[in-house]
Design a protein around this motif. Structure first.
Motif, PDB file in Angstrom:
ATOM      1  N   ASN A  53       0.834  -1.211   0.000  1.00 39.16           N
ATOM      2  CA  ASN A  53       0.000   0.000   0.000  1.00 39.16           C
ATOM      3  C   ASN A  53       0.866   1.257   0.000  1.00 39.16           C
ATOM      4  OD1 ASN A  53      -2.509  -1.221  -0.132  1.00 39.16           O
ATOM      5  ND2 ASN A  53      -2.711  -1.373   2.097  1.00 39.16           N
ATOM      6  N   GLY A 114      -2.574   3.110  -6.550  1.00 39.54           N
ATOM      7  CA  GLY A 114      -2.930   3.540  -5.199  1.00 39.54           C
ATOM      8  C   GLY A 114      -4.357   4.044  -5.118  1.00 39.54           C
ATOM      9  N   LYS A 115      -4.876   4.092  -3.887  1.00 43.59           N
ATOM     10  CA  LYS A 115      -6.285   4.461  -3.698  1.00 43.59           C
ATOM     11  C   LYS A 115      -6.599   5.897  -4.132  1.00 43.59           C
ATOM     12  CE  LYS A 115      -5.506   4.811   1.317  1.00 43.59           C
ATOM     13  NZ  LYS A 115      -4.101   4.466   1.199  1.00 43.59           N
TER      14      LYS A 115
END
Length: 159
Positions: A53, A114-115
């Motif tokens: 993450n 990525g978010k």
């Protein structure tokens, strides 16, 4: 129309560079093409979800520096919508008709996006449920964009 590809990592293989150069040249008569490469992070073997993450977030920050507010962002994602070549050409054409002058396609690194990048995406596009090397995906995407413009202009190629 301006088309930007934002990609994670550099292309090392000559045959892929040659293919990218060829499709970039072909696209020159249809759109203004820009390819932006952002640095990738080394992913350790057996990295934890937390480490992965963090890597996606760091690569995502680099990607988002190149995303303009008024651009339409299409992210390449396994869980995105699968389109035929004709449907992709229709999407590109419709965006132009709606007044969108800049489409950005984003290809993530080896562990994805990525978010924050996913949040910024206007459309999630999938080429397959299979996983492709992100370097090869650049060639495939450019070929499909080229094919889209040939279809839009009723020129032979797409059969």
């Amino acid at each position: 129309m301006k088309i930007t590809l934002i990609t994670v990592g550099k292309i090392k293989e000559k045959y892929l560079k040659d293919a990218i150069a060829e499709y970039s040249k072909r696209l020159g008569r249809y759109c203004k093409l820009e390819i932006v490469e952002v640095a990738d992070e080394k992913t350790p073997d057996h990295a934890s979800e937390t480490v992965e993450n963090a890597i996606r977030d760091k690569e995502g920050e680099r990607i988002l520096k190149y995303v303009k507010e008024d651009s339409y962002v299409i992210t390449l994602e396994i869980r995105g919508k699968m389109l035929t070549s004709e449907e992709l050409s229709e999407k590109v054409d419709t965006l132009g008709v709606q007044g969108i002058s800049h489409i950005i396609f984003i290809i993530g690194g080896s562990i994805g996006l990525g978010k924050e990048v996913l949040k910024r995406s206007d459309y999630a596009l999938s080429f397959s449920k299979m996983t492709f090397p992100h370097q090869l995906m650049r060639v495939i995407l450019l070929e499909q964009i080229y094919r889209s413009y040939r279809i839009i202009n009723h020129e032979p190629y797409h059969k």
